[in-house]
Design a protein around this motif. Structure first.
Motif, PDB file in Angstrom:
ATOM      1  N   LEU A  38       0.693  -1.324  -0.038  1.00 43.93           N
ATOM      2  CA  LEU A  38      -0.123  -0.054   0.058  1.00 43.93           C
ATOM      3  C   LEU A  38       0.789   1.449   0.040  1.00 43.93           C
ATOM      4  N   GLY A  39       2.136   1.130  -0.049  1.00 41.14           N
ATOM      5  CA  GLY A  39       2.946   2.376  -0.092  1.00 41.14           C
ATOM      6  C   GLY A  39       3.139   2.971   1.582  1.00 41.14           C
ATOM      7  N   LEU A  40       2.585   2.347   2.356  1.00 40.66           N
ATOM      8  CA  LEU A  40       2.665   3.101   3.914  1.00 40.66           C
ATOM      9  C   LEU A  40       4.097   2.879   4.459  1.00 40.66           C
ATOM     10  N   PRO A  41       4.411   3.749   5.318  1.00 40.88           N
ATOM     11  CA  PRO A  41       5.637   3.448   6.358  1.00 40.88           C
ATOM     12  C   PRO A  41       5.276   2.217   6.879  1.00 40.88           C
ATOM     13  N   VAL A  42       6.641   1.663   6.826  1.00 39.24           N
ATOM     14  CA  VAL A  42       6.370   0.166   7.610  1.00 39.24           C
ATOM     15  C   VAL A  42       6.903   0.345   9.086  1.00 39.24           C
ATOM     16  N   PRO A  43       6.172   0.154  10.056  1.00 41.26           N
ATOM     17  CA  PRO A  43       6.640   0.211  11.408  1.00 41.26           C
ATOM     18  C   PRO A  43       7.812  -0.920  11.801  1.00 41.26           C
ATOM     19  N   SER A  44       8.254  -0.692  12.697  1.00 38.18           N
ATOM     20  CA  SER A  44       9.344  -1.553  13.133  1.00 38.18           C
ATOM     21  C   SER A  44       8.611  -3.004  13.468  1.00 38.18           C
ATOM     22  N   ARG A  45       9.431  -4.179  13.783  1.00 38.44           N
ATOM     23  CA  ARG A  45       8.805  -5.202  14.105  1.00 38.44           C
ATOM     24  C   ARG A  45       8.388  -4.983  15.742  1.00 38.44           C
ATOM     25  N   GLU A  46       9.163  -4.470  16.378  1.00 35.36           N
ATOM     26  CA  GLU A  46       8.798  -3.845  17.747  1.00 35.36           C
ATOM     27  C   GLU A  46       7.352  -3.457  17.841  1.00 35.36           C
ATOM     28  N   ASP A  47       7.056  -2.384  17.060  1.00 42.24           N
ATOM     29  CA  ASP A  47       5.788  -1.619  17.012  1.00 42.24           C
ATOM     30  C   ASP A  47       4.753  -2.527  16.529  1.00 42.24           C
ATOM     31  N   LEU A  57      -8.703  -5.020  12.140  1.00 39.47           N
ATOM     32  CA  LEU A  57      -9.321  -3.849  11.387  1.00 39.47           C
ATOM     33  C   LEU A  57      -9.268  -2.457  12.146  1.00 39.47           C
ATOM     34  N   ALA A  58      -9.630  -2.850  13.615  1.00 37.89           N
ATOM     35  CA  ALA A  58      -9.317  -1.861  14.301  1.00 37.89           C
ATOM     36  C   ALA A  58      -7.837  -1.187  14.499  1.00 37.89           C
ATOM     37  N   SER A  59      -6.947  -2.082  14.533  1.00 39.08           N
ATOM     38  CA  SER A  59      -5.468  -1.438  14.636  1.00 39.08           C
ATOM     39  C   SER A  59      -5.135  -0.896  13.558  1.00 39.08           C
ATOM     40  N   ALA A  64      -2.496   2.823  12.678  1.00 40.13           N
ATOM     41  CA  ALA A  64      -1.958   3.262  11.278  1.00 40.13           C
ATOM     42  C   ALA A  64      -2.512   4.495  10.544  1.00 40.13           C
ATOM     43  N   GLY A  65      -3.745   4.638  11.203  1.00 37.55           N
ATOM     44  CA  GLY A  65      -4.321   6.035  10.787  1.00 37.55           C
ATOM     45  C   GLY A  65      -5.135   6.064   9.610  1.00 37.55           C
ATOM     46  N   LEU A  66      -5.576   4.693   9.240  1.00 38.87           N
ATOM     47  CA  LEU A  66      -6.254   4.306   7.898  1.00 38.87           C
ATOM     48  C   LEU A  66      -7.663   4.934   8.169  1.00 38.87           C
ATOM     49  N   ALA A  71      -8.605   0.691   5.544  1.00 41.23           N
ATOM     50  CA  ALA A  71      -8.277  -0.273   6.453  1.00 41.23           C
ATOM     51  C   ALA A  71      -8.771  -1.616   5.950  1.00 41.23           C
ATOM     52  N   ARG A  72     -10.065  -1.690   5.492  1.00 42.67           N
ATOM     53  CA  ARG A  72     -10.592  -2.979   4.837  1.00 42.67           C
ATOM     54  C   ARG A  72      -9.794  -3.335   3.733  1.00 42.67           C
ATOM     55  N   GLU A  73      -9.258  -2.419   2.878  1.00 47.75           N
ATOM     56  CA  GLU A  73      -8.406  -2.901   1.838  1.00 47.75           C
ATOM     57  C   GLU A  73      -7.207  -3.479   2.562  1.00 47.75           C
ATOM     58  N   ALA A  74      -6.623  -3.052   3.299  1.00 44.59           N
ATOM     59  CA  ALA A  74      -5.241  -3.569   3.798  1.00 44.59           C
ATOM     60  C   ALA A  74      -5.837  -4.839   4.604  1.00 44.59           C
ATOM     61  N   LEU A  75      -6.745  -5.077   5.187  1.00 43.82           N
ATOM     62  CA  LEU A  75      -6.915  -6.257   5.679  1.00 43.82           C
ATOM     63  C   LEU A  75      -7.235  -7.471   4.724  1.00 43.82           C
TER      64      LEU A  75
END
Length: 223
Positions: A38-47, A57-59, A64-66, A71-75
């Protein structure tokens, strides 16, 4: 020892990720692929560890602020990738199989109550040879009609009841605050396992925390 903790439990519900299975590697890899797609910044493994446990979906919206649509597309992308590559990238936590054997031998009905979709949970449990231990496997629904941990716990209790199990003294075993809150919605107490993915503060509201499967066996069976 506290009698509230060592009472006779009529049925036991288990969370899956972080409680029975160390599934973080496969989940994090699938999340990484999703964010990259999705071209989103990738959090660290810890995050990314904070994404494991609550409904995804909620997370994706809260962390991620989607938007809900994004968020449904990402899910959908995540679930496809997880099914393909990450579903079996897990390991059973030490002592868990022996604990399940003891509970089964004692005749205690068991259920899985996971925020993971049932369509993912069942083949994973099959793969690890764990399905036979559980009277009920309850998870989120693919259509998101059942997403919250409270909904999943309620579904597990209902299905246990239909199977003839006594749920009057049920207890949930989990590792995150979402387990505690979801069970509390049905007046079910929670025991938190320290080997999972939650922080110590997430045990607030649990009736006990345990550091090993042997200690958990003592609380559940008194031996």
């Amino acid at each position: 020892m506290n009698s509230v903790v060592t009472r006779t439990w009529s049925s036991v519900l288990f969370d899956l990720d972080g409680t029975i299975l160390d599934s973080a590697p496969g989940i994090i890899d699938a999340l990484t692929e999703t964010f990259q797609h999705l071209g989103l910044p990738v959090p660290s493994r810890e995050d990314f560890m904070a994404y494991i446990g609550p409904p995804l979906l909620a997370s994706l919206q809260e962390r991620a602020g989607l938007s809900e649509a994004k968020a449904r597309e990402a899910l959908a992308i995540y679930r496809n990738d997880f099914r393909r590559d990450g579903a079996f990238d897990s390991a059973i936590f030490p002592g868990v199989v022996g604990l399940l054997d003891s509970l089964r031998d004692a005749g205690v009905p068991l259920a899985i109550a996971t925020s993971k979709p049932e369509t993912q949970a069942r083949p994973i449990l099959d793969h690890f040879g764990l399905t036979e231990y559980f009277t009920v496997i309850a998870g989120a629904s693919e259509n998101d009609a059942r997403t919250s941990k409270a909904h999943v716990v309620g579904h597990a209790l209902s299905e246990l009841g239909k199977a003839g199990a006594d749920t009057s003294q049920a207890v949930l075993i989990g590792d995150r605050i979402y387990d505690v809150e979801g069970a509390a919605a049905h007046n079910v107490p929670t025991i938190i396992v320290e080997w999972g993915y939650g922080s110590p503060t997430e045990a607030t509201g649990a009736i006990a925390t345990v550091y090993s499967a042997d200690r958990l066996r003592e609380l559940l069976l008194g031996n």
